[in-house]
Design a protein around this motif. Structure first.
Motif, PDB file in Angstrom:
ATOM      1  N   ARG A   1      12.806  23.190   3.066  1.00  0.00           N
ATOM      2  CA  ARG A   1      11.819  22.575   2.498  1.00  0.00           C
ATOM      3  C   ARG A   1      10.306  22.852   3.055  1.00  0.00           C
ATOM      4  N   ALA A   2      10.357  23.068   4.380  1.00  0.00           N
ATOM      5  CA  ALA A   2       9.080  23.530   5.126  1.00  0.00           C
ATOM      6  C   ALA A   2       9.228  25.046   4.997  1.00  0.00           C
ATOM      7  N   ARG A   3      10.299  25.636   5.223  1.00  0.00           N
ATOM      8  CA  ARG A   3      10.432  27.305   4.927  1.00  0.00           C
ATOM      9  C   ARG A   3       9.813  27.644   3.672  1.00  0.00           C
ATOM     10  N   ALA A   4      10.344  27.109   2.362  1.00  0.00           N
ATOM     11  CA  ALA A   4       9.927  27.434   1.257  1.00  0.00           C
ATOM     12  C   ALA A   4       8.271  27.207   1.002  1.00  0.00           C
ATOM     13  N   SER A   5       7.878  25.971   1.731  1.00  0.00           N
ATOM     14  CA  SER A   5       6.331  25.841   1.867  1.00  0.00           C
ATOM     15  C   SER A   5       5.864  26.858   2.466  1.00  0.00           C
ATOM     16  N   VAL A   6       6.014  27.228   3.365  1.00  0.00           N
ATOM     17  CA  VAL A   6       5.374  28.315   4.345  1.00  0.00           C
ATOM     18  C   VAL A   6       5.378  29.504   3.480  1.00  0.00           C
ATOM     19  N   GLU A   7       6.371  29.845   2.844  1.00  0.00           N
ATOM     20  CA  GLU A   7       6.551  31.157   2.274  1.00  0.00           C
ATOM     21  C   GLU A   7       5.496  30.942   1.110  1.00  0.00           C
ATOM     22  N   ARG A   8       5.436  29.956   0.331  1.00  0.00           N
ATOM     23  CA  ARG A   8       4.496  29.574  -0.882  1.00  0.00           C
ATOM     24  C   ARG A   8       2.944  29.701  -0.283  1.00  0.00           C
ATOM     25  N   HIS A   9       2.708  28.939   0.761  1.00  0.00           N
ATOM     26  CA  HIS A   9       1.285  29.122   1.455  1.00  0.00           C
ATOM     27  C   HIS A   9       1.098  30.441   1.800  1.00  0.00           C
ATOM     28  N   ASP A  10       1.987  31.422   2.258  1.00  0.00           N
ATOM     29  CA  ASP A  10       1.567  32.777   2.667  1.00  0.00           C
ATOM     30  C   ASP A  10       1.345  33.513   1.429  1.00  0.00           C
ATOM     31  N   GLU A  11       2.215  33.233   0.183  1.00  0.00           N
ATOM     32  CA  GLU A  11       1.838  34.117  -0.806  1.00  0.00           C
ATOM     33  C   GLU A  11       0.701  33.778  -1.615  1.00  0.00           C
ATOM     34  N   ILE A  12       0.103  32.323  -1.605  1.00  0.00           N
ATOM     35  CA  ILE A  12      -1.174  32.016  -1.996  1.00  0.00           C
ATOM     36  C   ILE A  12      -2.364  32.572  -1.121  1.00  0.00           C
ATOM     37  N   VAL A  13      -2.101  32.407   0.162  1.00  0.00           N
ATOM     38  CA  VAL A  13      -3.315  33.149   1.003  1.00  0.00           C
ATOM     39  C   VAL A  13      -3.401  34.527   1.033  1.00  0.00           C
ATOM     40  N   LEU A  14      -2.180  35.080   0.934  1.00  0.00           N
ATOM     41  CA  LEU A  14      -2.086  36.753   1.069  1.00  0.00           C
ATOM     42  C   LEU A  14      -2.234  37.210  -0.354  1.00  0.00           C
ATOM     43  N   GLY A  15      -2.256  36.424  -1.486  1.00  0.00           N
ATOM     44  CA  GLY A  15      -2.713  37.001  -2.570  1.00  0.00           C
ATOM     45  C   GLY A  15      -4.363  36.703  -2.977  1.00  0.00           C
ATOM     46  N   PHE A  16      -4.588  35.455  -2.368  1.00  0.00           N
ATOM     47  CA  PHE A  16      -6.055  35.438  -2.380  1.00  0.00           C
ATOM     48  C   PHE A  16      -7.002  36.400  -1.510  1.00  0.00           C
ATOM     49  N   LEU A  17      -6.365  36.960  -0.465  1.00  0.00           N
ATOM     50  CA  LEU A  17      -7.060  37.907   0.522  1.00  0.00           C
ATOM     51  C   LEU A  17      -6.846  39.012  -0.051  1.00  0.00           C
ATOM     52  N   THR A  18      -5.828  39.422  -0.728  1.00  0.00           N
ATOM     53  CA  THR A  18      -5.703  40.723  -1.410  1.00  0.00           C
ATOM     54  C   THR A  18      -6.428  41.012  -2.419  1.00  0.00           C
ATOM     55  N   ASP A  19      -6.433  39.889  -3.289  1.00  0.00           N
ATOM     56  CA  ASP A  19      -7.511  40.128  -4.363  1.00  0.00           C
ATOM     57  C   ASP A  19      -8.974  40.049  -4.063  1.00  0.00           C
ATOM     58  N   CYS A  20      -9.520  39.612  -3.059  1.00  0.00           N
ATOM     59  CA  CYS A  20     -10.689  39.791  -2.366  1.00  0.00           C
ATOM     60  C   CYS A  20     -10.971  41.033  -2.008  1.00  0.00           C
ATOM     61  N   LEU A  21     -10.139  41.614  -1.179  1.00  0.00           N
ATOM     62  CA  LEU A  21     -10.187  42.686  -0.464  1.00  0.00           C
ATOM     63  C   LEU A  21     -10.168  44.176  -1.645  1.00  0.00           C
ATOM     64  N   GLU A  22      -9.351  44.126  -2.661  1.00  0.00           N
ATOM     65  CA  GLU A  22      -9.242  45.019  -3.588  1.00  0.00           C
ATOM     66  C   GLU A  22     -10.522  44.953  -4.477  1.00  0.00           C
ATOM     67  N   THR A  23     -11.212  43.748  -4.508  1.00  0.00           N
ATOM     68  CA  THR A  23     -12.477  43.695  -5.402  1.00  0.00           C
ATOM     69  C   THR A  23     -13.575  44.414  -4.500  1.00  0.00           C
ATOM     70  N   VAL A  24     -13.421  44.566  -3.297  1.00  0.00           N
ATOM     71  CA  VAL A  24     -14.532  45.111  -2.343  1.00  0.00           C
ATOM     72  C   VAL A  24     -14.289  46.870  -2.260  1.00  0.00           C
ATOM     73  N   GLY A  25     -13.234  47.265  -2.845  1.00  0.00           N
ATOM     74  CA  GLY A  25     -12.703  48.552  -2.843  1.00  0.00           C
ATOM     75  C   GLY A  25     -11.348  49.120  -2.112  1.00  0.00           C
ATOM     76  N   PHE A  26     -10.986  48.198  -1.433  1.00  0.00           N
ATOM     77  CA  PHE A  26      -9.580  48.790  -0.871  1.00  0.00           C
ATOM     78  C   PHE A  26      -8.540  48.964  -1.697  1.00  0.00           C
TER      79      PHE A  26
END
Length: 193
Positions: A126-151
């Motif tokens: 259960r904790a493993r699934a939550s950590v994986e979901r956490h990382d998916e959300i945060v990495l998705g957020f950061l990726t979206d932000c960084l793509e917006t600035v041109g990467f």
């Protein structure tokens, strides 16, 4: 007549079990995880954290295993998901969004919580699934932000991964100023040259 006696404020009353919500118990559990890891997450310290009897726990949870399941889910779904949504609503500029995320993570001690959750994930699916979901959300957020600035998508993901990894590291580097380190990392990793 002598000086007036100091006035002692009345003691803060302990919350009643009926005043507490499941979220109060989840936040208290995260506080214990942050300070002592999974070994600190026990019913008595949890009740002590909230200044209530252990019996009041059962007003909200059927048993401790059910509580741990909710605590694991809360880490990613309600907590990080809600936080990222709030950042998106409050800030439009992508690098400012990343800065705001870093400030919130630092202020709330979320790196310590994330490290504790990752240790817990080694033994609980259960904790493993939550950590994986956490990382998916945060990495998705950061990726979206960084793509917006041109990467490119790939470079944005790599840079987002680096930011997450750096946020979780405990590297002793006394020559770096911890007050400016995050801003330096954002400048290097998030702003195209």
């Amino acid at each position: 007549m002598g000086p007036p006696l100091p006035v002692t404020p009345p003691p803060v009353p302990a919350p009643r079990a009926t005043d507490l919500t499941p979220r109060d118990w989840l936040e208290a559990g995260q506080s214990l995880l942050r300070r002592g890891g999974l070994r600190a997450l026990k019913l008595r310290p949890l009740a002590d954290e909230l200044r209530v009897s252990t019996g009041s726990f059962y007003h909200h949870f059927t048993d401790f295993d059910a509580y741990q399941g909710r605590l694991a889910t809360y880490f990613a779904e309600q907590q990080i998901g809600d936080m990222v949504a709030a950042i998106r609503r409050s800030e439009s500029e992508p690098v400012a969004r990343i800065r705001l995320l870093a400030q919130i993570v630092r202020r709330r001690g979320m790196s310590r919580l994330s490290i504790a959750m990752r240790a817990w994930a080694e033994s609980d699916p259960r904790a493993r699934a939550s950590v994986e979901r956490h990382d998916e959300i945060v990495l998705g957020f950061l990726t979206d932000c960084l793509e917006t600035v041109g990467f490119s998508h790939h470079d944005a993901m790599v840079r987002g991964y680096a930011l997450i990894s750096l946020g979780l590291s405990k590297i002793h580097a006394p020559e770096l100023d911890p007050e400016t380190l995050m801003e330096d990392m954002i400048r290097i990793l998030c702003i195209p040259a």
